[in-house]
Design a protein around this motif. Structure first.
Motif, mmCIF file in Angstrom:
data_model
loop_
_atom_site.group_PDB
_atom_site.id
_atom_site.type_symbol
_atom_site.label_atom_id
_atom_site.label_comp_id
_atom_site.label_asym_id
_atom_site.label_seq_id
_atom_site.Cartn_x
_atom_site.Cartn_y
_atom_site.Cartn_z
ATOM 1 N N LYS A 31 0.842 -1.198 0.000
ATOM 2 C CA LYS A 31 0.000 0.000 0.000
ATOM 3 C C LYS A 31 0.874 1.244 0.000
ATOM 4 O O LYS A 31 1.931 1.259 0.606
ATOM 5 C CB LYS A 31 -0.888 0.054 1.251
ATOM 6 N N PHE B 42 -9.421 -1.487 -3.960
ATOM 7 C CA PHE B 42 -8.273 -0.703 -4.409
ATOM 8 C C PHE B 42 -7.841 0.422 -3.464
ATOM 9 O O PHE B 42 -6.684 0.823 -3.497
ATOM 10 C CB PHE B 42 -8.551 -0.099 -5.794
ATOM 11 N N ILE B 43 -8.777 0.990 -2.680
ATOM 12 C CA ILE B 43 -8.423 2.143 -1.851
ATOM 13 C C ILE B 43 -8.897 1.967 -0.407
ATOM 14 O O ILE B 43 -9.790 1.167 -0.131
ATOM 15 C CB ILE B 43 -8.994 3.468 -2.408
ATOM 16 N N GLN C 73 -12.850 0.758 3.259
ATOM 17 C CA GLN C 73 -11.990 0.285 2.171
ATOM 18 C C GLN C 73 -12.791 -0.466 1.127
ATOM 19 O O GLN C 73 -13.892 -0.949 1.378
ATOM 20 C CB GLN C 73 -10.891 -0.621 2.721
ATOM 21 N N GLU D 86 0.315 5.291 1.016
ATOM 22 C CA GLU D 86 -0.683 6.137 1.668
ATOM 23 C C GLU D 86 -0.194 7.564 1.807
ATOM 24 O O GLU D 86 1.002 7.835 1.816
ATOM 25 C CB GLU D 86 -1.071 5.577 3.034
ATOM 26 N N TYR E 243 -3.658 3.632 -1.438
ATOM 27 C CA TYR E 243 -3.935 2.859 -2.653
ATOM 28 C C TYR E 243 -3.326 1.478 -2.465
ATOM 29 O O TYR E 243 -2.149 1.354 -2.140
ATOM 30 C CB TYR E 243 -3.350 3.554 -3.893
ATOM 31 N N LYS E 244 -4.115 0.449 -2.679
ATOM 32 C CA LYS E 244 -3.656 -0.940 -2.529
ATOM 33 C C LYS E 244 -3.255 -1.492 -3.885
ATOM 34 O O LYS E 244 -4.035 -1.476 -4.824
ATOM 35 C CB LYS E 244 -4.760 -1.801 -1.918
#
Length: 184
Positions: free
Chosen positions: A25, A143-144, A140, A27, A182-183
């Motif tokens: 991730k 994706f985010i 969550q 951030e 963002y993952k």
């Protein structure tokens, strides 16, 4: 300190290579300073990269490395020989590199809570590094993540500058704010 930071970065990169499909991730956070440090600092912003590995069905653990900046405020008065004198001094920004262990628990697919615990290395000569903690919770999807946080660093001023209104009671710096990740 540079060797410690470099070792932590290489370790995080090594973890990412093990399982690059999920867990990484990036951030960004923004917030306001509260507590003892509010007299010296205003806005807080930062960025970090983390890798969380699933150890149980809803529990993920890993590590995080980032950059945190607490913006310095203008100091209204300097105390010289017990007398307050007006000044145009501005507190220096406090720049930190937090290196933490991280955990996240997913209550449902959409809601989570997490915590980061570790040490924040100070990049400034005027401030000490210290214990770092950041509990957070939020929403969550695939994706985010969007979250609210409370951040604390046990840092003290370490300077020969004249006493100011904030230097006598400066034991820690705390911030409260929001962030997004963002993952990958």
């Amino acid at each position: 300190m540079k060797k410690l930071f470099l070792s932590a970065c290489l370790g995080l990169i090594g973890l990412v290579g093990v399982n690059a499909q999920e867990g990484l991730k990036a951030e960004a956070t923004v917030g306001a300073t509260i507590g003892d440090g509010a007299d010296a600092f205003g806005i807080n912003y930062g960025a970090a990269a983390s890798y969380l590995y699933p150890v149980m069905e809803n529990l993920h653990v890993g590590g995080k490395v980032g950059l945190d900046i607490f913006g310095g405020k203008k100091v209204d008065a300097v105390i010289i020989d017990g007398v307050a004198v007006n000044s145009n001094l501005k507190a220096q920004n406090m720049t930190l590199i937090p290196i933490t262990a991280s955990a996240q628990y997913d209550f449902m697919d959409q809601f989570f809570a997490g915590v980061d615990l570790g040490y924040a290395i100070s990049l400034n000569n005027d401030y000490n590094g210290g214990f770092y903690f950041m509990p957070k919770g939020g929403w969550q999807n695939e994706f985010i993540q969007v979250f609210a946080y409370l951040k604390g660093i046990s840092s003290k001023i370490d300077s020969d500058i004249p006493d100011t209104a904030f230097s006598k009671n400066f034991n820690n710096v705390m911030g409260i704010g929001v962030g997004a990740a963002y993952k990958f």
